[in-house]
Motif scaffolding. Structure first.
Motif, mmCIF file in Angstrom:
data_model
loop_
_atom_site.group_PDB
_atom_site.id
_atom_site.type_symbol
_atom_site.label_atom_id
_atom_site.label_comp_id
_atom_site.label_asym_id
_atom_site.label_seq_id
_atom_site.Cartn_x
_atom_site.Cartn_y
_atom_site.Cartn_z
ATOM 1 N N LYS A 27 0.839 -1.207 0.000
ATOM 2 C CA LYS A 27 0.000 0.000 0.000
ATOM 3 C C LYS A 27 0.872 1.253 0.000
ATOM 4 O O LYS A 27 0.612 2.196 -0.750
ATOM 5 C CB LYS A 27 -0.926 -0.003 1.207
ATOM 6 N N ASN A 28 1.900 1.267 0.815
ATOM 7 C CA ASN A 28 2.793 2.413 0.895
ATOM 8 C C ASN A 28 3.505 2.654 -0.440
ATOM 9 O O ASN A 28 3.575 3.788 -0.922
ATOM 10 C CB ASN A 28 3.810 2.186 2.012
ATOM 11 N N ILE A 29 4.011 1.605 -1.039
ATOM 12 C CA ILE A 29 4.721 1.744 -2.317
ATOM 13 C C ILE A 29 3.768 2.203 -3.417
ATOM 14 O O ILE A 29 4.095 3.090 -4.210
ATOM 15 C CB ILE A 29 5.436 0.430 -2.705
ATOM 16 N N MET A 30 2.573 1.618 -3.463
ATOM 17 C CA MET A 30 1.609 2.019 -4.495
ATOM 18 C C MET A 30 1.198 3.475 -4.326
ATOM 19 O O MET A 30 1.027 4.195 -5.313
ATOM 20 C CB MET A 30 0.391 1.109 -4.470
ATOM 21 N N SER A 31 1.058 3.912 -3.106
ATOM 22 C CA SER A 31 0.720 5.310 -2.838
ATOM 23 C C SER A 31 1.822 6.232 -3.357
ATOM 24 O O SER A 31 1.537 7.267 -3.978
ATOM 25 C CB SER A 31 0.527 5.509 -1.331
ATOM 26 N N LYS A 32 3.079 5.860 -3.130
ATOM 27 C CA LYS A 32 4.206 6.656 -3.619
ATOM 28 C C LYS A 32 4.239 6.686 -5.145
ATOM 29 O O LYS A 32 4.526 7.719 -5.747
ATOM 30 C CB LYS A 32 5.526 6.103 -3.084
ATOM 31 N N ILE A 33 3.941 5.555 -5.775
ATOM 32 C CA ILE A 33 3.942 5.492 -7.240
ATOM 33 C C ILE A 33 2.878 6.431 -7.800
ATOM 34 O O ILE A 33 3.140 7.195 -8.731
ATOM 35 C CB ILE A 33 3.721 4.050 -7.730
ATOM 36 N N GLU A 34 1.681 6.386 -7.244
ATOM 37 C CA GLU A 34 0.602 7.263 -7.715
ATOM 38 C C GLU A 34 0.973 8.732 -7.518
ATOM 39 O O GLU A 34 0.742 9.562 -8.392
ATOM 40 C CB GLU A 34 -0.708 6.949 -6.991
ATOM 41 N N SER A 35 1.546 9.042 -6.362
ATOM 42 C CA SER A 35 1.958 10.419 -6.079
ATOM 43 C C SER A 35 3.019 10.886 -7.073
ATOM 44 O O SER A 35 2.930 11.994 -7.617
ATOM 45 C CB SER A 35 2.491 10.508 -4.654
ATOM 46 N N ASN A 36 4.012 10.047 -7.309
ATOM 47 C CA ASN A 36 5.061 10.393 -8.272
ATOM 48 C C ASN A 36 4.503 10.567 -9.671
ATOM 49 O O ASN A 36 4.947 11.434 -10.417
ATOM 50 C CB ASN A 36 6.151 9.323 -8.286
ATOM 51 N N GLU A 37 3.529 9.746 -10.039
ATOM 52 C CA GLU A 37 2.943 9.852 -11.373
ATOM 53 C C GLU A 37 2.198 11.175 -11.532
ATOM 54 O O GLU A 37 2.279 11.825 -12.568
ATOM 55 C CB GLU A 37 2.014 8.668 -11.650
ATOM 56 N N LYS A 38 1.492 11.600 -10.496
ATOM 57 C CA LYS A 38 0.801 12.896 -10.550
ATOM 58 C C LYS A 38 1.801 14.033 -10.677
ATOM 59 O O LYS A 38 1.587 14.982 -11.438
ATOM 60 C CB LYS A 38 -0.077 13.088 -9.313
ATOM 61 N N LYS A 39 2.900 13.945 -9.940
ATOM 62 C CA LYS A 39 3.942 14.966 -10.019
ATOM 63 C C LYS A 39 4.585 14.974 -11.401
ATOM 64 O O LYS A 39 4.900 16.035 -11.950
ATOM 65 C CB LYS A 39 4.997 14.735 -8.942
ATOM 66 N N ARG A 40 4.780 13.785 -11.967
ATOM 67 C CA ARG A 40 5.375 13.698 -13.312
ATOM 68 C C ARG A 40 4.454 14.309 -14.354
ATOM 69 O O ARG A 40 4.895 15.039 -15.245
ATOM 70 C CB ARG A 40 5.685 12.243 -13.655
ATOM 71 N N GLU A 41 3.147 14.045 -14.229
ATOM 72 C CA GLU A 41 2.176 14.628 -15.156
ATOM 73 C C GLU A 41 2.152 16.150 -15.047
ATOM 74 O O GLU A 41 2.082 16.851 -16.054
ATOM 75 C CB GLU A 41 0.781 14.057 -14.888
ATOM 76 N N LYS A 42 2.225 16.643 -13.817
ATOM 77 C CA LYS A 42 2.237 18.091 -13.599
ATOM 78 C C LYS A 42 3.494 18.710 -14.219
ATOM 79 O O LYS A 42 3.429 19.766 -14.861
ATOM 80 C CB LYS A 42 2.181 18.383 -12.103
ATOM 81 N N ALA A 43 4.631 18.054 -14.044
ATOM 82 C CA ALA A 43 5.879 18.549 -14.631
ATOM 83 C C ALA A 43 5.820 18.504 -16.153
ATOM 84 O O ALA A 43 6.323 19.417 -16.825
ATOM 85 C CB ALA A 43 7.058 17.723 -14.119
ATOM 86 N N THR A 44 5.174 17.482 -16.695
ATOM 87 C CA THR A 44 5.026 17.384 -18.154
ATOM 88 C C THR A 44 4.170 18.533 -18.681
ATOM 89 O O THR A 44 4.511 19.155 -19.697
ATOM 90 C CB THR A 44 4.394 16.035 -18.546
#
Length: 118
Positions: A27-44
């Protein structure tokens, strides 16, 4: 008196702890992955906005966004590799139908990326 454990014993104990707390770790790792993906989309989005003009490409904001995109991508790859390793130990992807893994529905991106690798 302390007991000295061999490398194999330490590894077995570590694997037992991972098996015991796999749901929390996943759960912790999946939460981090989702968070990073949102940040990556925002940076894109930021990078695309800045690159609309030639002047924006030379800005610090554009290059920070570019660096952020690659950073979050690489971070997600590491986290996904960790999930694959945990799956090798626990085979949790075969048990996603169980109530204890109901939380994975909140993390569709992480789940789809993981299932592509398994």
């Amino acid at each position: 008196m302390t007991t000295v454990l061999s490398h194999t014993e330490v590894q077995n104990e570590t694997e037992d702890v991972v098996r015991k707390y796999a749901t929390i770790i996943v759960k912790n790792i999946m939460s981090k992955i989702e968070s990073n993906e949102k940040k990556r989309e925002k940076a894109t989005e930021r990078k695309l906005k800045e690159s609309e003009t030639g002047v924006g490409v030379r800005s610090m904001r554009h290059w920070k966004a570019t660096a952020g995109i690659s950073f979050y991508y690489e971070e997600n790859q590491k986290l996904l590799n960790e999930l694959v390793h945990i799956n090798r130990l626990t085979n949790f992807t075969e048990n996603l139908h169980q109530d204890r893994y109901k939380f994975v529905e909140k993390y569709p991106f992480a789940l789809s990326e993981l299932l592509d690798r398994v």
